[in-house]
Each structure stands twice: as structure tokens, then as C-alpha cells.
Design an enzyme around this catalytic site. Structure first.
Site, PDB file in Angstrom:
ATOM      1  N   GLY A 214       0.824  -1.208   0.000  1.00  0.00           N
ATOM      2  CA  GLY A 214       0.000   0.000   0.000  1.00  0.00           C
ATOM      3  C   GLY A 214       0.851   1.248   0.000  1.00  0.00           C
ATOM      4  O   GLY A 214       2.068   1.162  -0.209  1.00  0.00           O
ATOM      5  N   ASN A 215       0.240   2.369   0.187  1.00  0.00           N
ATOM      6  CA  ASN A 215       1.008   3.606   0.333  1.00  0.00           C
ATOM      7  C   ASN A 215       0.318   4.501   1.352  1.00  0.00           C
ATOM      8  O   ASN A 215      -0.748   4.151   1.865  1.00  0.00           O
ATOM      9  CB  ASN A 215       1.190   4.287  -1.029  1.00  0.00           C
ATOM     10  CG  ASN A 215      -0.132   4.718  -1.610  1.00  0.00           C
ATOM     11  OD1 ASN A 215      -0.827   5.563  -1.060  1.00  0.00           O
ATOM     12  ND2 ASN A 215      -0.509   4.089  -2.729  1.00  0.00           N
TER      13      ASN A 215
END
Ligand code: CTP
Length: 402
Positions: A214-215
Site C-alpha cells: 500500500g502507500n
């Protein structure tokens, strides 16, 4: 300085003028008069304390209808919802510290706050109080909360206050307040009839049943853009990866992965007049995700990655005439250069770039500071501002491209 304002520019507009209890209430009389002169239907809603400064007879003479000061003594059975639903604008002038706090907290203990909570119209708040109160951290925190929700604040000026005191806290001049009302009303219809599609948040690409790549994108800027488009009268669809507080009236679709985002965006993009890709899309995903949890006893996994579709690139390649396409560029170096390169390579009308290494503009921040480039060659650098204010700058600039 007095500015020439076109006459009757508020014709057919229903403005609720909320007056709370401070000496500056006398200036609201002038504001009420001017809004009426510009053609607005002004309904005045006051707190009980406000009536100690300016009496009901004055408001009755100047406004377009019965004055609203109590739930229990009003010709309408549910006065606050009627006012909130009919309003094109709610203007609180002056706004005391108590009214600001109650509005921020959602505490509807009088007809004015109830109206503020019952409306989906744009709201302007014009604070007026002593310097010590204006500078108090509690008050400033409440102001920040309201700004983050899209409320426009007309900040107080410096000058003589009640008594012999002087400093910051004096209600802005009626000219400035009326100008703010005109601006807000004008922009509240500027996207009427337009369809706006916004994406927000960071995608999550599954590794196994528990973990993902993810980020750190919070989606706050994308949500603020969707709210701003709604406030300007657009029909808004938001495809987002994470749920956040959102106005009714925005069509929300939640997704997780880049592939899901692509599918939902491509369903809606063709019919949209403006597409804004504010989402932080993962560039790579695991080739295959485990349907179960990877167990430690099986050792450290090795993972093959493959690229995700570049959604914006595809949108740029198939852009229809008259459609505006906006990309974001989150960079940690060579901001202007990288952004301009993406503007061209993805065939965009606008790119909004921010430096993620700045704490005031980075992930999850409530503020942002961006560089905007348009295909038409315009460049704009914003100051640090709330994400909603940045959204307003973006739409002001976009509307010029139509
Ligand atoms: N974007 C997209 N699909 C992707 C990657 C990015 O639609 N697979 C969009 C983003 O929503 C953003 C813009 O492209 O509006 C730029 O994204 P960014 O990550 O800054 O750029 P990339 O093109 O991915 O290049 P790089 O990661 O090398 O900076």
C-alpha cells in the site's frame, strides 16, 4: 475601499443571515441591507444574546421575513430545517466564540446552530471577538475544523474592539463580507450541469489474505475535491480506497486495488466532463496473491511483482473533446520538471504537484501546498492552505479551461 458590485446579482438567492451576540451585530444590519439591495431574500436567524444588541424591530424592518430567534416562537413548525434546506448561503455575522465552538462540535442548542447543521448550502463565518479569545488555541482549533469542512472564514481585522481595547478580532468590514457572499454564491453554481469524477486514496495490492502493498495516501485531498465540486453544483462521483466523512449527494464507490479502481473509473469516465485522478495508484502488484495467510514457518516469501495498469495514461489516450483530465504528481524531488513531464506524457489538461517531503503538504496532512500546471501553459503556486481551499484553487483554475 468600496468596490462596484453589479446590481441585483443576488436575485432569487435565499440567504440566511445568522447573527450572534456581540457588539459587532450593529454592522450586520448594514450587511443585511446590502444583501437585500442586491436582490437576495434575507432571512435573519439570531441567538437570544444577539437581540440584546440589535432588536427584533430592526431585523423585521430590513429582512424579507419574520425574524427567527426561537424554535418555539416561529411561524414555521420546523424552522431550522426549512431555513437550512432553502438557503443558497448561510452567513454568520458576527460569529461569537460560543457559536463557532457549537457549530464545530455539532451542538445544536439554538435555532442558529440547528440551521447551520441542517444546511448543505455553503457557509461563511465572520468571527468577531476580543484578541485574547480569537487567539485562544480552542478557538483556533474550532476555526481549523470548520475550514477543513469547507466553511469559508472571513477573518477579523485589526482595530478598535469593545471598550477601550484594540487589536485583532474586529469584525471584517461589511464591504468585505458582502464581497465574500457574492463570490461564494457565484461559485456555488459554476459547475451546474457538469459531471465530475474524482478518485482518492491509496490502492492496496494483496500479498496474501492479510497483507498488502500500500502507500500512505489518506485520500483527504480527493475527498476535498469531491466536496468542492458538489458545492459548485456538479453531479459528483467519488471512487475511493478508504471511507471518510462525506456529504450526502456525492456518489461514493469504494475499491481496494488498482484493477478495481480502473474498472470503476472506466465505467464512469466517458460520461464525465471532468476527471480528477487524485488517487495514489500502486505502480506494481504481486503477480499472485495467496488466498490464505502466509505462515512464518514457511520462511520469508519471495514475491514477483508486475505493473498495474496506468489508468490516467489510458484516460489521456482516449480523452473525448471538451473533457478535462487532471492528474496529480506526488514527488520527492524535481517537482516542476516531473510534473510537467507527466502533464505532457499523459495528455492532461492540468497537473497538481506536491512535494511529499514537506510536512505541511505530505501524506495525511490536513494542509497542502501545490504547484499547478495547465496545458494552456499557466503555472500557479499556492500557499500552505487547507485541502478544501486547495480544491477551490484547483476548480477556479479548471473552470477557466472550459
Ligand atoms: N496513476 C494512474 N495509474 C497508475 C499510476 C498513477 O492513474 N498506475 C495516476 C495517479 O492517479 C496520478 C498520476 O497518475 O494522478 C501520477 O501518478 P504518479 O504516481 O505521481 O506517477 P507515475 O506515472 O506512477 O510515475 P512515478 O511513480 O514514476 O512518479
Amino acid at each position: 475601499m468600496t468596490q462596484t458590485i453589479p446590481s441585483k446579482s443576488l436575485e432569487n438567492k435565499f440567504i440566511v443571515l445568522g447573527v450572534s451576540g456581540g457588539i459587532a451585530a450593529y454592522k450586520a444590519v448594514e450587511v443585511c441591507r446590502r444583501l437585500g439591495d442586491l436582490g437576495a431574500h434575507v432571512a435573519v436567524a439570531t441567538t437570544q444574546a444577539a437581540l440584546r444588541f440589535v432588536g427584533a424591530a430592526t431585523w423585521r424592518a430590513l429582512s424579507a421575513e419574520h425574524i427567527h430567534h426561537s424554535f418555539w416562537d416561529d411561524p414555521h413548525p420546523i424552522p431550522h430545517t426549512r431555513l437550512g434546506q432553502k438557503a443558497d448561503l448561510v452567513l454568520v455575522c458576527p460569529a461569537t466564540a460560543r457559536v463557532i465552538a457549537a457549530y464545530a462540535a455539532g451542538l445544536s442548542d439554538d435555532i442558529l446552530i440547528a440551521t447551520l447543521l441542517a444546511t448543505q448550502a455553503p457557509v461563511i463565518v465572520c468571527p468577531a471577538m476580543h484578541t485574547e479569545m480569537w487567539e485562544h488555541p480552542a478557538l483556533q482549533a474550532n476555526i481549523a475544523t470548520l475550514q477543513a469542512r469547507g466553511v469559508k472564514i472571513v477573518p477579523p481585522g485589526v482595530g478598535q474592539l469593545a471598550g477601550q481595547d484594540s487589536g485583532v478580532g474586529r469584525l471584517a468590514e461589511p464591504d468585505e463580507i458582502v464581497r465574500a457572499a457574492l463570490e461564494v454564491v457565484a461559485s456555488s453554481n459554476s459547475l451546474k450541469g457538469k459531471k465530475v469524477l474524482v478518485t482518492a486514496g491509496g490502492t492496496r495490492e494483496p500479498i496474501d489474505a492479510v497483507r498488502f502493498i500500500g502507500n500512505r495516501s489518506s485520500g483527504k485531498q480527493g475527498y476535498a475535491l469531491a466536496e468542492e465540486a458538489l458545492a459548485r453544483g456538479a453531479e459528483v462521483a467519488l471512487v475511493a480506497t478508504n471511507p471518510r466523512e462525506l456529504s450526502q449527494g456525492i456518489n461514493l464507490c469504494l475499491v481496494e486495488t488498482a484493477q478495481e479502481l480502473e474498472a470503476e473509473v472506466s465505467k464512469r469516465a466517458g460520461a464525465s466532463d471532468i476527471v480528477i485522478m487524485a488517487a495514489a495508484v500502486a505502480d506494481y502488484k504481486p503477480v499472485s496473491a495467496l488466498p490464505t495467510k502466509h505462515k512464518k514457518e514457511n520462511g520469508a516469501p519471495t514475491m514477483a511483482l508486475e505493473p498495474t495498469p496506468d489508468i490516467l495514461l489510458a484516460l489521456g489516450a482516449s480523452k473525448k473533446d471538451g473533457q478535462l483530465l487532471v492528474g496529480f504528481a506526488a514527488e520527492s524531488g524535481d517537482l516542476a520538471q516531473n510534473a510537467q513531464r507527466k502533464l505532457v506524457s499523459k495528455n492532461l489538461d492540468m497537473i497538481v504537484a506536491n512535494d511529499i517531503l514537506q510536512p505541511t503538504a505530505g501524506f495525511d496532512s490536513d494542509t497542502n501546498e501545490v504547484l499547478i500546471f495547465t496545458k494552456a501553459g499557466e503555472q500557479q503556486k499556492t500557499p500552505i492552505a487547507s485541502k478544501r481551499e486547495i480544491a477551490s484553487v484547483i476548480f477556479n483554475s479548471l473552470e477557466k479551461l472550459f
